[in-house]
Design an enzyme around this catalytic site. Structure first.
Site, PDB file in Angstrom:
ATOM      1  N   GLN A 101      -5.964 -30.854  -7.431  1.00  0.00           N
ATOM      2  CA  GLN A 101      -5.195 -31.287  -6.256  1.00  0.00           C
ATOM      3  C   GLN A 101      -3.713 -31.461  -6.568  1.00  0.00           C
ATOM      4  O   GLN A 101      -2.863 -31.146  -5.741  1.00  0.00           O
ATOM      5  CB  GLN A 101      -5.780 -32.596  -5.705  1.00  0.00           C
ATOM      6  CG  GLN A 101      -7.133 -32.387  -5.022  1.00  0.00           C
ATOM      7  CD  GLN A 101      -7.709 -33.679  -4.486  1.00  0.00           C
ATOM      8  OE1 GLN A 101      -7.648 -34.702  -5.150  1.00  0.00           O
ATOM      9  NE2 GLN A 101      -8.295 -33.633  -3.302  1.00  0.00           N
ATOM     10  N   GLY A 117      -8.029 -27.891   7.528  1.00  0.00           N
ATOM     11  CA  GLY A 117      -8.928 -29.009   7.249  1.00  0.00           C
ATOM     12  C   GLY A 117      -8.331 -30.373   7.531  1.00  0.00           C
ATOM     13  O   GLY A 117      -7.700 -30.599   8.563  1.00  0.00           O
ATOM     14  N   GLU A 118      -8.531 -31.279   6.590  1.00  0.00           N
ATOM     15  CA  GLU A 118      -8.066 -32.660   6.771  1.00  0.00           C
ATOM     16  C   GLU A 118      -7.117 -33.074   5.644  1.00  0.00           C
ATOM     17  O   GLU A 118      -6.041 -33.599   5.874  1.00  0.00           O
ATOM     18  CB  GLU A 118      -9.283 -33.604   6.803  1.00  0.00           C
ATOM     19  CG  GLU A 118      -8.900 -35.047   6.781  1.00  0.00           C
ATOM     20  CD  GLU A 118      -9.959 -35.993   7.335  1.00  0.00           C
ATOM     21  OE1 GLU A 118     -10.792 -35.566   8.156  1.00  0.00           O
ATOM     22  OE2 GLU A 118      -9.933 -37.172   6.940  1.00  0.00           O
ATOM     23  N   ASP A 119      -7.518 -32.784   4.416  1.00  0.00           N
ATOM     24  CA  ASP A 119      -6.707 -33.257   3.297  1.00  0.00           C
ATOM     25  C   ASP A 119      -5.447 -32.398   3.117  1.00  0.00           C
ATOM     26  O   ASP A 119      -4.339 -32.934   2.982  1.00  0.00           O
ATOM     27  CB  ASP A 119      -7.548 -33.269   2.019  1.00  0.00           C
ATOM     28  CG  ASP A 119      -6.830 -34.001   0.898  1.00  0.00           C
ATOM     29  OD1 ASP A 119      -6.394 -35.145   1.128  1.00  0.00           O
ATOM     30  OD2 ASP A 119      -6.674 -33.429  -0.186  1.00  0.00           O
ATOM     31  N   SER A 120      -5.588 -31.084   3.160  1.00  0.00           N
ATOM     32  CA  SER A 120      -4.402 -30.215   2.999  1.00  0.00           C
ATOM     33  C   SER A 120      -3.416 -30.462   4.130  1.00  0.00           C
ATOM     34  O   SER A 120      -2.199 -30.385   3.944  1.00  0.00           O
ATOM     35  CB  SER A 120      -4.776 -28.733   3.042  1.00  0.00           C
ATOM     36  OG  SER A 120      -5.901 -28.481   2.294  1.00  0.00           O
ATOM     37  N   TYR A 131     -14.101 -27.958   0.866  1.00  0.00           N
ATOM     38  CA  TYR A 131     -13.656 -28.923  -0.156  1.00  0.00           C
ATOM     39  C   TYR A 131     -13.080 -30.218   0.413  1.00  0.00           C
ATOM     40  O   TYR A 131     -12.663 -31.082  -0.338  1.00  0.00           O
ATOM     41  CB  TYR A 131     -12.597 -28.259  -1.050  1.00  0.00           C
ATOM     42  CG  TYR A 131     -13.041 -26.911  -1.530  1.00  0.00           C
ATOM     43  CD1 TYR A 131     -14.092 -26.805  -2.438  1.00  0.00           C
ATOM     44  CD2 TYR A 131     -12.467 -25.750  -1.030  1.00  0.00           C
ATOM     45  CE1 TYR A 131     -14.550 -25.569  -2.846  1.00  0.00           C
ATOM     46  CE2 TYR A 131     -12.917 -24.509  -1.441  1.00  0.00           C
ATOM     47  CZ  TYR A 131     -13.957 -24.422  -2.338  1.00  0.00           C
ATOM     48  OH  TYR A 131     -14.411 -23.202  -2.733  1.00  0.00           O
ATOM     49  N   ASP A 134     -14.405 -32.738   2.257  1.00  0.00           N
ATOM     50  CA  ASP A 134     -15.184 -33.979   2.148  1.00  0.00           C
ATOM     51  C   ASP A 134     -14.978 -34.594   0.762  1.00  0.00           C
ATOM     52  O   ASP A 134     -14.627 -35.767   0.636  1.00  0.00           O
ATOM     53  CB  ASP A 134     -16.679 -33.683   2.395  1.00  0.00           C
ATOM     54  CG  ASP A 134     -16.882 -32.904   3.684  1.00  0.00           C
ATOM     55  OD1 ASP A 134     -16.649 -33.477   4.752  1.00  0.00           O
ATOM     56  OD2 ASP A 134     -17.254 -31.714   3.615  1.00  0.00           O
ATOM     57  N   TYR A 178      -8.619 -20.871   7.223  1.00  0.00           N
ATOM     58  CA  TYR A 178      -9.929 -20.259   7.456  1.00  0.00           C
ATOM     59  C   TYR A 178      -9.708 -18.808   7.884  1.00  0.00           C
ATOM     60  O   TYR A 178      -8.576 -18.405   8.173  1.00  0.00           O
ATOM     61  CB  TYR A 178     -10.669 -21.030   8.554  1.00  0.00           C
ATOM     62  CG  TYR A 178     -10.757 -22.512   8.266  1.00  0.00           C
ATOM     63  CD1 TYR A 178     -11.491 -22.979   7.184  1.00  0.00           C
ATOM     64  CD2 TYR A 178     -10.076 -23.442   9.053  1.00  0.00           C
ATOM     65  CE1 TYR A 178     -11.561 -24.340   6.899  1.00  0.00           C
ATOM     66  CE2 TYR A 178     -10.140 -24.799   8.777  1.00  0.00           C
ATOM     67  CZ  TYR A 178     -10.878 -25.247   7.693  1.00  0.00           C
ATOM     68  OH  TYR A 178     -10.935 -26.581   7.415  1.00  0.00           O
TER      69      TYR A 178
HETATM   70  O1  TRH Z   1     -11.646 -27.231   2.542  1.00  0.00           O
HETATM   71  P1  TRH Z   1     -11.404 -27.769   3.898  1.00  0.00           P
HETATM   72  O2  TRH Z   1     -11.560 -26.836   4.996  1.00  0.00           O
HETATM   73  O3  TRH Z   1     -12.343 -28.977   4.104  1.00  0.00           O
HETATM   74  C1  TRH Z   1     -12.831 -29.707   5.208  1.00  0.00           C
HETATM   75  C2  TRH Z   1     -14.324 -29.826   5.009  1.00  0.00           C
HETATM   76  O4  TRH Z   1     -14.850 -28.572   4.986  1.00  0.00           O
HETATM   77  C3  TRH Z   1     -14.991 -30.655   6.043  1.00  0.00           C
HETATM   78  O5  TRH Z   1     -16.376 -30.403   6.145  1.00  0.00           O
HETATM   79  C4  TRH Z   1     -14.313 -30.585   7.352  1.00  0.00           C
HETATM   80  O6  TRH Z   1     -14.862 -31.538   8.161  1.00  0.00           O
HETATM   81  C5  TRH Z   1     -12.855 -30.828   7.149  1.00  0.00           C
HETATM   82  O7  TRH Z   1     -12.322 -29.750   6.397  1.00  0.00           O
HETATM   83  C6  TRH Z   1     -12.058 -31.044   8.397  1.00  0.00           C
HETATM   84  O8  TRH Z   1      -9.911 -28.367   3.991  1.00  0.00           O
HETATM   85  P2  TRH Z   1      -9.205 -29.613   3.332  1.00  0.00           P
HETATM   86  O9  TRH Z   1      -9.622 -30.867   4.031  1.00  0.00           O
HETATM   87  O10 TRH Z   1      -7.798 -29.341   3.319  1.00  0.00           O
HETATM   88  O11 TRH Z   1      -9.732 -29.659   1.840  1.00  0.00           O
HETATM   89  C7  TRH Z   1      -9.301 -28.798   0.828  1.00  0.00           C
HETATM   90  C8  TRH Z   1      -9.186 -29.571  -0.462  1.00  0.00           C
HETATM   91  O12 TRH Z   1      -8.984 -28.674  -1.534  1.00  0.00           O
HETATM   92  C9  TRH Z   1      -8.024 -30.543  -0.469  1.00  0.00           C
HETATM   93  O13 TRH Z   1      -8.401 -31.763  -1.103  1.00  0.00           O
HETATM   94  C10 TRH Z   1      -6.992 -29.851  -1.334  1.00  0.00           C
HETATM   95  C11 TRH Z   1      -7.871 -29.125  -2.306  1.00  0.00           C
HETATM   96  N1  TRH Z   1      -7.269 -27.977  -2.980  1.00  0.00           N
HETATM   97  C12 TRH Z   1      -7.121 -28.053  -4.359  1.00  0.00           C
HETATM   98  O14 TRH Z   1      -7.446 -29.085  -4.981  1.00  0.00           O
HETATM   99  N2  TRH Z   1      -6.617 -26.970  -5.011  1.00  0.00           N
HETATM  100  C13 TRH Z   1      -6.205 -25.844  -4.373  1.00  0.00           C
HETATM  101  O15 TRH Z   1      -5.737 -24.896  -5.029  1.00  0.00           O
HETATM  102  C14 TRH Z   1      -6.335 -25.807  -2.950  1.00  0.00           C
HETATM  103  C15 TRH Z   1      -5.867 -24.595  -2.211  1.00  0.00           C
HETATM  104  C16 TRH Z   1      -6.883 -26.889  -2.297  1.00  0.00           C
END
Ligand code: TRH
Length: 380
Positions: free
Chosen positions: A257, A274-277, A13, A15, A194
């Site tokens: 989010q 990931g990146e955003d969390s 999620y 990207d 993960y």
């Molecule tokens: O999901 P991630 O592992 O995502 C990424 C991508 O997979 C990408 O390809 C990779 O390059 C990158 O990691 C480093 O982790 P991330 O970035 O934290 O994204 C999760 C998103 O989900 C973030 O915007 C928060 C959102 N989220 C919600 O909206 N609700 C929820 O309940 C949770 C747990 C997360």
């Protein structure tokens, strides 16, 4: 200003999470008109439940969201600014349309976030197109003033402060999720990661520890590892909870989010990925650890170390050693019996550091503000 933002969902999620956040900030904070092209509406809907997956075009929270299918529809307008996220290749026909504009758009490639030193040297560099009269600029997020900055909404830290001061709202929040008040001396942690042998070791240590811990688990890849490590049935679903020694587990559904932010703001410690969390946990102003996205040849470990160097730079040395030790051990899948207890010994210092950290790294302005400024200069 019209911006066309293109996002291919590679995995999970993050990207779309980053693009969705950026789109909303450009619209709500900078008055841009944004068309967000996304190739995977199902993944998008997991973090934006109001999205209608059946619609190829819809208005969501002020953003025009369009399904990116090949070929692009003939009415795909070229924005004043075109952003391709994470080097997702734009369709050739669209590149030709960009080149054919009387006033060529500003073309940006929004890169992944990294704290590595080379980012400062690459941020903002142009790259000429091999055949068309276009050039693309590399926009690198980062932790220093000479990078593209970090995604953070203007009002976020004030909203967080108000939430963290509002015990009645927090009480209602936990009650709505079926989480009882914390027992005396207890703490609340969240875990979104993960699949990981380290997570299995960590929860076993928490269960056998001396402090009551409520562990909040949004549904993610780590959940089966946690359940198996504790000898619990593997077919668990959101809404269920379990007790195991000192540990009480609560499985939560994924929310939007904003809902995830509230979870992070409400916990004493957040394990994120990931990146955003990873950024959202920093904005929570609480101790956190990062399960970094795995890359080939262990490139992610260099990336993690670059961040740790930055994050731990102004910490008291013993805290810095404990924080580095825990995050490296987790990401090398080698948590020892001491990794977590070492952190607990320095907890109050870590809390102070975590509280002050967001203001330090946001000092040069957020990513959206820097991107707007970068665009204004080049479109003059
Ligand atoms: O999901 P991630 O592992 O995502 C990424 C991508 O997979 C990408 O390809 C990779 O390059 C990158 O990691 C480093 O982790 P991330 O970035 O934290 O994204 C999760 C998103 O989900 C973030 O915007 C928060 C959102 N989220 C919600 O909206 N609700 C929820 O309940 C949770 C747990 C997360």
């Amino acid at each position: 200003m019209h911006c066309s933002l293109f996002c291919r969902v590679i995995d999970n999620y993050g990207d779309i999470g980053v693009c969705w956040r950026l789109a909303r900030q450009l619209v709500h904070e900078h008055g841009w008109h944004v068309t967000l092209w996304v190739d995977d509406l199902a993944s998008f809907a997991r973090i934006a439940p109001a999205l209608d997956m059946a619609l190829a075009c819809q208005l969501l929270d002020g953003i025009e969201v369009r399904h990116w299918a090949d070929p692009l529809p003939a009415d795909a307008a070229v924005g004043d600014i075109v952003i391709e996220a994470f080097a997702c290749e734009l369709p050739h026909s669209y590149q030709q349309a960009m080149a054919a504009q009387a006033r060529r758009p500003l073309w940006l490639n929004l890169e992944y976030l990294s704290a590595e030193d080379w980012v400062e040297g690459c941020h903002g560099l142009p790259s000429p197109h091999p055949r068309l009269p276009l050039q693309k600029y590399f926009f690198f997020p980062g932790f220093t003033p000479r990078t593209g900055g970090l995604l953070c909404e203007q009002a976020l830290l004030a909203e967080r402060d108000a939430w963290q001061a509002d015990t009645a709202a927090q009480h209602a929040y936990w009650q709505a999720r079926g989480v009882p008040p914390c027992p005396p001396g207890g703490v609340r942690y969240s875990l979104f990661a993960y699949d990981s042998p380290a997570a299995a070791q960590w929860v076993q240590q928490l269960a056998a520890g001396s402090q009551p811990v409520q562990l909040l688990l949004p549904m993610s890849k780590v959940v089966p590892d946690v359940l198996q490590a504790l000898g619990l049935p593997a077919d668990a679903a959101a809404g269920q909870h379990y007790a195991c020694g000192q540990l009480a587990l609560y499985l939560l559904p994924m929310t939007d989010q904003a809902g995830y932010d509230r979870l992070l703001w409400s916990c004493d410690f957040n394990m994120v990925r990931g990146e955003d969390s990873f950024l959202r946990a920093q904005w929570a102003g609480r101790p956190f650890a990062w399960h970094i996205y795995r890359q080939d040849d262990d490139a992610h470990i260099d990336k993690l170390q670059a961040f740790l160097q930055h994050y731990c730079h102004t910490m008291p040395p013993a805290l810095a050693t404990a924080v580095q030790g825990f995050m490296l051990a987790w990401n090398r899948n080698r948590l020892t019996a001491d990794s977590w207890p070492a952190l607990l010994q320095h907890w109050p210092q870590w809390q102070l550091h975590a509280r002050a950290w967001p203001d330090k790294i946001l000092a040069g302005g957020s990513l959206a503000a820097r991107l707007v400024q970068f665009s204004q200069i080049r479109l003059q």
